[in-house]
Every structure is written in C-alpha cells, then in structure tokens.
Design a protein around this motif. Structure first.
Motif, PDB file in Angstrom:
ATOM      1  N   MET A  89     -31.370  -0.922 -19.130  1.00  0.00           N
ATOM      2  CA  MET A  89     -31.692  -0.413 -17.802  1.00  0.00           C
ATOM      3  C   MET A  89     -32.308   0.986 -17.887  1.00  0.00           C
ATOM      4  O   MET A  89     -33.126   1.348 -17.067  1.00  0.00           O
ATOM      5  CB  MET A  89     -30.405  -0.391 -16.967  1.00  0.00           C
ATOM      6  CG  MET A  89     -30.648  -0.211 -15.512  1.00  0.00           C
ATOM      7  SD  MET A  89     -31.469  -1.658 -14.861  1.00  0.00           S
ATOM      8  CE  MET A  89     -31.384  -1.346 -13.168  1.00  0.00           C
ATOM      9  N   ASN A  90     -31.909   1.748 -18.896  1.00  0.00           N
ATOM     10  CA  ASN A  90     -32.442   3.094 -19.081  1.00  0.00           C
ATOM     11  C   ASN A  90     -33.938   3.054 -19.379  1.00  0.00           C
ATOM     12  O   ASN A  90     -34.700   3.899 -18.909  1.00  0.00           O
ATOM     13  CB  ASN A  90     -31.677   3.805 -20.199  1.00  0.00           C
ATOM     14  CG  ASN A  90     -31.976   5.286 -20.232  1.00  0.00           C
ATOM     15  OD1 ASN A  90     -32.484   5.843 -19.272  1.00  0.00           O
ATOM     16  ND2 ASN A  90     -31.660   5.900 -21.345  1.00  0.00           N
ATOM     17  N   ASN A 110     -39.660   3.817 -17.667  1.00  0.00           N
ATOM     18  CA  ASN A 110     -41.011   3.308 -17.381  1.00  0.00           C
ATOM     19  C   ASN A 110     -41.411   3.578 -15.936  1.00  0.00           C
ATOM     20  O   ASN A 110     -42.574   3.903 -15.653  1.00  0.00           O
ATOM     21  CB  ASN A 110     -41.085   1.814 -17.676  1.00  0.00           C
ATOM     22  CG  ASN A 110     -41.107   1.540 -19.153  1.00  0.00           C
ATOM     23  OD1 ASN A 110     -41.491   2.391 -19.951  1.00  0.00           O
ATOM     24  ND2 ASN A 110     -40.677   0.345 -19.533  1.00  0.00           N
ATOM     25  N   PHE A 145     -36.026   0.757 -18.335  1.00  0.00           N
ATOM     26  CA  PHE A 145     -36.698   0.407 -17.085  1.00  0.00           C
ATOM     27  C   PHE A 145     -36.972   1.654 -16.244  1.00  0.00           C
ATOM     28  O   PHE A 145     -38.087   1.866 -15.775  1.00  0.00           O
ATOM     29  CB  PHE A 145     -35.832  -0.583 -16.293  1.00  0.00           C
ATOM     30  CG  PHE A 145     -36.356  -0.858 -14.915  1.00  0.00           C
ATOM     31  CD1 PHE A 145     -37.466  -1.661 -14.726  1.00  0.00           C
ATOM     32  CD2 PHE A 145     -35.744  -0.295 -13.803  1.00  0.00           C
ATOM     33  CE1 PHE A 145     -37.957  -1.913 -13.458  1.00  0.00           C
ATOM     34  CE2 PHE A 145     -36.226  -0.548 -12.529  1.00  0.00           C
ATOM     35  CZ  PHE A 145     -37.326  -1.358 -12.364  1.00  0.00           C
ATOM     36  N   TRP A 146     -35.944   2.489 -16.032  1.00  0.00           N
ATOM     37  CA  TRP A 146     -36.123   3.688 -15.212  1.00  0.00           C
ATOM     38  C   TRP A 146     -37.051   4.692 -15.886  1.00  0.00           C
ATOM     39  O   TRP A 146     -37.774   5.419 -15.217  1.00  0.00           O
ATOM     40  CB  TRP A 146     -34.777   4.318 -14.878  1.00  0.00           C
ATOM     41  CG  TRP A 146     -33.998   3.473 -13.927  1.00  0.00           C
ATOM     42  CD1 TRP A 146     -32.842   2.823 -14.190  1.00  0.00           C
ATOM     43  CD2 TRP A 146     -34.345   3.153 -12.576  1.00  0.00           C
ATOM     44  NE1 TRP A 146     -32.443   2.112 -13.084  1.00  0.00           N
ATOM     45  CE2 TRP A 146     -33.350   2.295 -12.074  1.00  0.00           C
ATOM     46  CE3 TRP A 146     -35.398   3.491 -11.740  1.00  0.00           C
ATOM     47  CZ2 TRP A 146     -33.371   1.788 -10.789  1.00  0.00           C
ATOM     48  CZ3 TRP A 146     -35.422   2.976 -10.458  1.00  0.00           C
ATOM     49  CH2 TRP A 146     -34.426   2.135  -9.992  1.00  0.00           C
TER      50      TRP A 146
END
Length: 65
Positions: free
Chosen positions: A1-2, A7, A4-5
């Motif tokens: 998830m890290n 990007n 994703f954020w």
C-alpha cells in the motif's frame, strides 16, 4: 500500500513536467525567431493583431459591447 501512495504522490509532479515540456517544445520555434529581430518583431505584430481580431470577433459573436 505504501508503494501505491508513493505513486499517487509522484503523479502531479509528472503531470506538471509533461505540461512544461509540451509548452517549451511548442515555443521553441519562437525562441529561434527571436535571434533575428526583424522577423521576431513581425511575428510578434502578427500574433498581436490575430489576438486582437479574435477578441473582437468573439465579443461580437457573444454580444459583449
């Protein structure tokens, strides 16, 4: 998830750099014209006149007086 954020955070920077690159690439011929002053002033005059005519035409079409 890290990832994703990370990007998502990079996307606005990328978008801004793409727009700046596009406008610099599109304006490059005008920068080349500025080396010859006679051609530069003529081109500048033509651009100003075209912009003025466009404003006048749009005012008349839209009913602004």
């Amino acid at each position: 998830m890290n990832i994703f954020w990370g990007n998502i955070w990079k996307f606005p920077k990328f978008l801004i750099s793409v727009f700046i690159g596009f406008f610099l690439t599109a304006a490059y011929p005008f920068f080349q014209l500025s080396k010859n002053t006679k051609i530069f002033y003529f081109t500048l005059l033509v651009l100003i006149l075209l912009t003025g005519f466009l404003v006048i035409i749009l005012k008349e079409m839209l009913g602004y007086t």
